[in-house]
Design an enzyme around this catalytic site. Sequence first.
Site, mmCIF file in Angstrom:
data_model
loop_
_atom_site.group_PDB
_atom_site.id
_atom_site.type_symbol
_atom_site.label_atom_id
_atom_site.label_comp_id
_atom_site.label_asym_id
_atom_site.label_seq_id
_atom_site.Cartn_x
_atom_site.Cartn_y
_atom_site.Cartn_z
ATOM 1 N N LYS A 173 22.004 5.127 -23.117
ATOM 2 C CA LYS A 173 22.429 5.980 -24.101
ATOM 3 C C LYS A 173 24.389 5.998 -24.068
ATOM 4 O O LYS A 173 24.855 7.028 -24.199
ATOM 5 C CB LYS A 173 22.327 7.354 -24.069
ATOM 6 C CG LYS A 173 20.585 7.503 -24.370
ATOM 7 C CD LYS A 173 20.067 8.950 -24.033
ATOM 8 C CE LYS A 173 18.468 8.791 -23.940
ATOM 9 N NZ LYS A 173 18.178 10.212 -23.904
ATOM 10 N N ASP A 209 14.174 14.937 -21.477
ATOM 11 C CA ASP A 209 14.051 15.776 -22.933
ATOM 12 C C ASP A 209 12.571 15.559 -23.399
ATOM 13 O O ASP A 209 12.146 16.607 -23.919
ATOM 14 C CB ASP A 209 15.090 15.378 -23.711
ATOM 15 C CG ASP A 209 15.079 13.768 -24.011
ATOM 16 O OD1 ASP A 209 14.267 13.236 -23.433
ATOM 17 O OD2 ASP A 209 15.843 13.405 -24.998
#
Length: 755
Positions: A173, A209
């Site tokens: 990311k 997450d």
Amino acid sequence: MIAAHLLSYLFTQRNQDQIQKVDKYLYHLRLSDETLMDISSKFRLEMNKGLRCDNNSIAAVKMLPTYVRSIPDGTENGDFLALDLGGSNFRVLLVKVLSNGKQKVEMENQIYDIPEHLKRGCGSELFDHIADCLSQFLDKMGIKQKKLPLGLTFSFPCQQSKLDESILVAWTKGFKASGVEGKDVVSLLRKAIKKRGDFDVDIVAVVNDTVGTMMTCGYEDHQCEIGLIVGTGTNACYMEEMRNLKMVEGDEGRMCVNMEWGAFGDDGTLEFMRTDFDRELDAGSLNPGHQLFEKMISGLYMGELVRLILVKLARDKLLFQGQITPDLLTTAQFHTSYVSAIEKDKDKEGLASAQTVLRGLGLEPSSEDCLATQKVCQIVSTRAAHLCAATMAAVLQQIKDNRGEEKLRTTIGVDGSVYKSHPHFAKRLSKMVRQLTPGCSVCFLRSEDGSGKGAAMVTAVAYRLAKQHAERQRILDELRLSDEQLLDVKRRMGEEMVQGLAKETHKVASVKMLPTYVRATPDGTESGDFLALDLGGTNFRVLLWGAFGDHGELDDFRTKFDHAVDNTSTHPGIQRYEKMISGMYLGEIVRNVLLEFTAKGLLFRGVPERLNTPGIFETKFLSQIESDRLALRQVRSILKHLGLEETTCDDSILVKEVCSVVSRRAAQLCGAGLAAVMDKIRQNRHLERLRITVGVDGTLYKLHPHFSSIMQETVGKLAPQCEVTLLHSEDGSGKGAALITAVLCRIRDANQLRH
């Protein structure tokens, strides 16, 4: 009028022609149901490869253990901190979990920026920044002097060896901070906090997450056992059976597995369906050759994939009349948010957005160009949703097979900007999942702040489990016997045997030691035909020792569960030793323990009516439940047979533990009594060491998978000077009576020959 209609027709026809050309041009991006099923099958194989320790190192889908062993049950409560690092935002949260009759979660949070130079700079500076932000938040909330439990959401590929340790495998990311890969991120955060010295926290758990999303939704819906993220990146997690998770010790219960499915295809498995656009996007990314599945799905790449397609179509004169602008050629200029805006249906809002976006890239698009761009966005986002559905179908099938159920009912907790913001992604995903898994009834539940609230929920569950475990062990400890206690039981049994043998004390002895007038055992020379009559019952008798304890000898070992069983028995106050050992009573002891657990909220989420029925938990269930070959799903099947319909995997584990503790105590008590008998025989014979065989019969001894070995182990410990062999008897009550007759006939015949 005719001319106007003709003009409209020609305009519509021209639009359709251009869309058809684009559609045909991009046919490789359209995936048939057969292709999706093939992808699903390939992914299932990759899952199994990742679950096995011998193949995990070469598996693209890592299937990482998270050490999260349970989902919320609604009884969690307390104040918890959470840190959320893993995407475009870094947040600190204070989460108050309340359970005073109604589930409720209150949250305060603060968003902090992570400058680009920290994402790609020195790792220690990144964690110093996180500690600074945490300090500011604690000051703001006025709780800096409290040491609160903290959960860290760290949404990058990590290898965990326990709940509060997480080794970063690789940055994704857009993060590239040095000195972090291969290190424990919890230790790095603790070091940064310690360096400040102005506050302290108890870092209980680190999750990603995806796990946080599952836990947040699991708090609202206890059937939720899958987490899915489709946002900046994509990933999934689910509750896997421990017996399938070979990288972790133990085979009972479940553990959440962080799949890291973004790397699916990194080993070439998906080459058959990747396009030139996918390869071009990958080549221009920060991590070429990695996260190939994620690059076909997630928000970090979806807009870029559309841009590359638009460039190619323009170069081939299928769009913008061949016009190409510098902005259109610039990487990351076409954001994924544009895809969501362009696909909106309401009042041609999507086409208006397409025009605005394309003009922002320096283009002068025609209405046909806008329609064609919308079509490109539809094809790319639909492929993303369908690929996600194919892999999710494999996860659902895995859970269904694990449970052995004909119809799986489960909930998937979902989070992520693509899933939430794209106007059609969720619907396309849901529809295709149901199409690919007709044997599953699936509910999709949108997570509200899974990455932040989820970390707090993992921490809250960890605290709840620790508290419940301590309470359960406190109750079960009453049924556990130490070696010293067993030696005491052996000593007391020996004393009662002596009293039972003595004429003066026989009447007051609890162990009667009645003479049988059997004077010899078989020597192998017996022969002939004999009749035997067996009028046995269910009671357990060795030297009539079932009454041991009737005079209070075992009062300090008897528990409230033993008292409850005795008080409701046919003959209260007598055969107390037998009531702690025999098959007639063990199931009832277990039932009373389970009632205690349910009353305290430790089991079954409430007291099932049928559990109040005496005798419903038969002793044969102990033997079945404790079988090493018996999977927990079969334990649940037994519980369903008892009318306990809404049981969880955790319930099954606890029921099995209760059965194990109760049967172990029974075998140990039996072993202690037998050890007293062995030592008595050894002393009678004045032997330093005794070698002897004990014939054993009875359904509990025969059918229970561990009773005999525990009994043997106990005798060995308590009578170390005796070498005891336990020999399983075949039809002792019938065949045994015949053998006694045969021995008596042999002795009689021998005496007649002498005279």
